[in-house]
Write an enzyme that holds these catalytic residues in place. Structure first.
Site, mmCIF file in Angstrom:
data_model
loop_
_atom_site.group_PDB
_atom_site.id
_atom_site.type_symbol
_atom_site.label_atom_id
_atom_site.label_comp_id
_atom_site.label_asym_id
_atom_site.label_seq_id
_atom_site.Cartn_x
_atom_site.Cartn_y
_atom_site.Cartn_z
ATOM 1 N N GLU B 69 0.810 -1.225 0.000
ATOM 2 C CA GLU B 69 0.000 0.000 0.000
ATOM 3 C C GLU B 69 0.836 1.266 0.000
ATOM 4 O O GLU B 69 0.507 2.249 -0.680
ATOM 5 C CB GLU B 69 -0.950 0.018 1.203
ATOM 6 C CG GLU B 69 -2.122 -0.936 1.103
ATOM 7 C CD GLU B 69 -1.779 -2.350 1.521
ATOM 8 O OE1 GLU B 69 -0.627 -2.576 1.976
ATOM 9 O OE2 GLU B 69 -2.641 -3.238 1.390
ATOM 10 N N HIS B 138 -9.275 -4.783 11.199
ATOM 11 C CA HIS B 138 -10.003 -4.640 9.931
ATOM 12 C C HIS B 138 -11.351 -3.941 10.111
ATOM 13 O O HIS B 138 -12.226 -4.051 9.267
ATOM 14 C CB HIS B 138 -10.235 -6.009 9.290
ATOM 15 C CG HIS B 138 -8.990 -6.646 8.749
ATOM 16 N ND1 HIS B 138 -7.988 -7.122 9.550
ATOM 17 C CD2 HIS B 138 -8.581 -6.874 7.481
ATOM 18 C CE1 HIS B 138 -7.020 -7.626 8.809
ATOM 19 N NE2 HIS B 138 -7.347 -7.480 7.540
#
Lengths: 328, 338
Positions: B69, B138
């Site tokens: 990322e 998450h």
């Protein structure tokens, strides 16, 4: 026998290196006088790297680096007045006084900064290369970093994507031996930065970054490789910075003798000057003409940087968002 | 230019389909727009948002990235500096923390640092906040994190129509835009989706989803649905709640909230993120600054619990704002305790 550079081109390159040296010396003076503040990272000692690379680029090529960026901007052809006035935080600066030493840009000259976060310019430069390829403009992005940045994780994420997608990018690692105050021996397990692309088959080579002609020769190879669609290339430039990491660094982590030795025996400007005189038969008078011209340019930049007004207070709230969006 | 053609027809589709159509239309319209991210191409999107886009636009414009990322967000920023309009998909915004330096330091600040020269037209999008039983790493809502930063626009839509029309606005915007979606909404259908490819909504405008006169419920994304449910229950108890869907968090539509509070004199803010320095804190501060004299009760925040998200079903339920809590908060500001 043909020399690798003509006397005219040599004088031009010498002038470019001398401009960076002179500019940085005057910047240091202005810093001492309190006219420049904050972080100010000087490029003195490394001039041959950026001048050598820049001299072989085409107009569509782009350049990005970190915060030791004054040399890159001058080599890219940015106006010394605008650079110096940015250092003094004035409205005539490239970022109208809002960026400072580490944050200057020129779309006109394809110079994309000027980035203050170590290593962050590397994915961005890889993205510029992605845009070159996407736009099919045959451009190459020169992405510079220091030996300190070369240990950053995002560098390797970038190598991976650049190799995977065959992006036209040349990574120039300006290895000046110290990541701030930490020597390579203490910061890098394995000193060969040029070889760190091996896992992705990215070619790399180590270059004497104190010798302009060596830099030019290697840069030509690297840029041709990238431009021809073969993907990234790594150049590790063996160089040295004479000053501390920034103006606030007295550089006590290395000996005076070490610095003096480089100045006496490897100085890129002295070295190239001697080459011009002995091999290219350039005269002292020709060199002096160039030097005088550069001194005048820098003096003018200094004057401009002192007299250009500070940004208007209204500038505090401009340039936060770009207008012209779908929402306006 | 906002183009909102008259006589357009609205159709029903899922948020997932609306997001895909929004991207497809903008990619059709502008060759510099491309999509990159993990699994966006051959896998058709981890949540199937990019279904079919690879077939439509090819591998040059729908780019599968490695799971890196930090690197690909920075690469996107560089591509935007280089004249392209990247849409960077995060598989979830939780992973954007790996990339947050590039988003804030490189994308958001460079226009200012360059004295207006640079500009970074990029969209970072993906699901945000808690899904279901995926644990602490998450389930995080990043609304207040990104809304904190000048140089960014932050959008978090609820309905499919808004998702499409605001995503199109984000792609056309010359600034970095954070586009926060919600996994639990992807499969929901709404009948408000315009089929006109020129239907683009303005960024920075909230929507009153239910008019009411007694209390203002302010929410965004999934919580709009909870607020609407709460409003139905409140109606049964004789409290007429107005529900504002913020849609954009930065710039925040202060005017719409203030006008509502001038009418209802009471505010409850609802968000699924943590309470401290959250969107609700900002709503409370704005009410002090802009509507203090109109308030008949202190602003109340309904938020997620101030804990990392637990996995156990019962604990996760307790950690997230539920309809009951919104109803209770609304009654409290109306001084209607049981």
């Amino acid at each position: 026998m043909a020399y690798p550079i003509s006397p005219e081109k040599a004088l031009e390159a010498y002038g470019d290196m001398f401009l960076i040296r002179r500019f940085e010396e005057r910047a240091a003076q202005l810093y001492g006088m309190g006219l420049i503040a904050g972080f100010c990272h000087l490029y003195i000692g490394q001039e041959a790297v950026v001048v050598g690379v820049q001299s072989i680029l085409k107009p569509q090529d782009s350049l990005i680096t970190a915060y030791r960026d004054h040399g890159h901007m001058l080599a890219a052809g940015m106006d010394p007045k605008g650079v110096m006035a940015e250092l003094t935080g004035r409205s005539g600066g490239y970022s109208r006084g809002k960026g400072g030493s580490m944050h200057m840009f020129s779309r006109e000259k394809n110079f994309f900064g000027g980035h203050g976060i170590v290593g962050a310019q590397v994915p961005i430069g890889t993205g510029l290369a992605f845009a070159h390829k996407y736009n099919e403009d045959e451009g190459v992005c020169i992405t510079s970093m220091g030996d300190g940045a070369a240990n950053q994780g995002q560098v390797y994420e970038s190598y991976n994507m650049a190799a995977l997608w065959k992006l036209p990018v040349v990574y120039v690692i300006e290895n000046n031996g110290y990541s701030m105050g930490t020597s390579i021996a203490r910061s890098a397990a394995g000193p060969n930065f040029f070889g760190r692309g091996q896992g992705w088959d990215i070619p790399g080579e180590k270059v004497d970054g104190m010798q302009l002609l060596k830099v030019q020769e290697a840069a030509k190879r690297a840029v041709e490789h990238a431009r021809s669609g073969k993907g990234p290339y790594i150049l590790e430039m063996d160089t040295y910075r004479y000053r501390g990491h920034s103006m606030s660094d007295p550089a006590k982590y290395r000996s005076k003798e070490e610095v003096e030795d480089v100045k006496q025996n490897r100085d890129p400007i002295d070295h190239f000057r001697a080459y011009m005189i002995t091999t290219l038969k350039v005269s002292e008078a020709q060199i002096k003409t160039i030097e005088d011209k550069v001194k005048a340019v820098v003096a003018e930049a200094v004057e401009f940087s002192k007299t250009s007004p500070e940004p208007d207070p209204s500038e505090l709230y401009t340039d936060i968002l770009k207008e012209g969006s779908a929402t306006l | 230019m906002i183009v909102e053609p008259k006589n357009q027809s609205f159709v029903s589709m899922t948020v997932r389909e609306a997001l895909r159509d929004g991207m497809a239309e903008e990619m059709q319209r502008d060759k510099t727009v491309f999509l990159m991210g993990e699994e966006v191409a051959e896998y058709n999107g981890a949540y199937k948002i990019s279904q079919g886009l690879l077939d439509m636009f090819g591998a040059k414009r729908v780019v599968d990235t490695p799971i890196t990322e930090h690197g690909f967000a920075g690469l996107g920023v560089g591509a935007a500096f280089g004249g392209l309009r990247p849409i960077v998909e995060f598989m979830t915004f939780n992973f954007s923390m790996q990339a947050i330096d590039q988003i804030i330091n490189s994308a958001a600040k460079t226009l200012y640092m360059s004295g207006g020269q640079m500009g970074c037209p990029i969209v970072f999008r993906g699901p945000n906040g808690a899904a279901s039983r995926v644990g602490a790493q998450h389930s995080h809502c990043y609304a207040s994190w990104y809304a904190h930063c000048p140089g960014l626009k932050v959008i978090s839509p609820y309905s499919a129509g808004d998702a499409k029309a605001l995503l199109k606005a984000a792609i056309r915007d010359p600034n970095p835009v954070i586009f926060l979606e919600n996994e639990l909404l992807y499969g929901h259908s709404f009948d408000d989706v315009s089929s006109d490819p020129e239907h683009v909504l303005p960024i920075g405008k909230a929507l009153i989803r239910r008019e009411g006169k007694d209390v203002t419920l302010v929410a965004f994304s999934l919580m709009v649905g909870k607020a609407l449910e709460a409003a139905e229950q409140l109606a049964e108890q004789g409290i007429d709640a107005e529900v504002i869907d913020l849609r954009t968090l930065r710039p925040l539509d202060i005017e719409t909230i203030v006008q509502s509070v001038k009418k209802t004199n009471r505010v409850v803010s609802i968000e699924e993120s943590w309470p401290f320095a959250g969107i609700g804190s900002e709503i409370a501060a704005i009410m002090m600054e802009h509507a203090f004299d109109y308030l008949d009760a202190p602003v109340v925040r309904v938020t997620g619990a101030d804990v990392p998200m637990p996995y156990a079903a019962n604990l996760e339920h307790l950690a997230l704002p539920q309809v009951d809590a919104i109803v209770e908060a609304a009654k409290a500001v109306c001084y209607r305790g049981d």
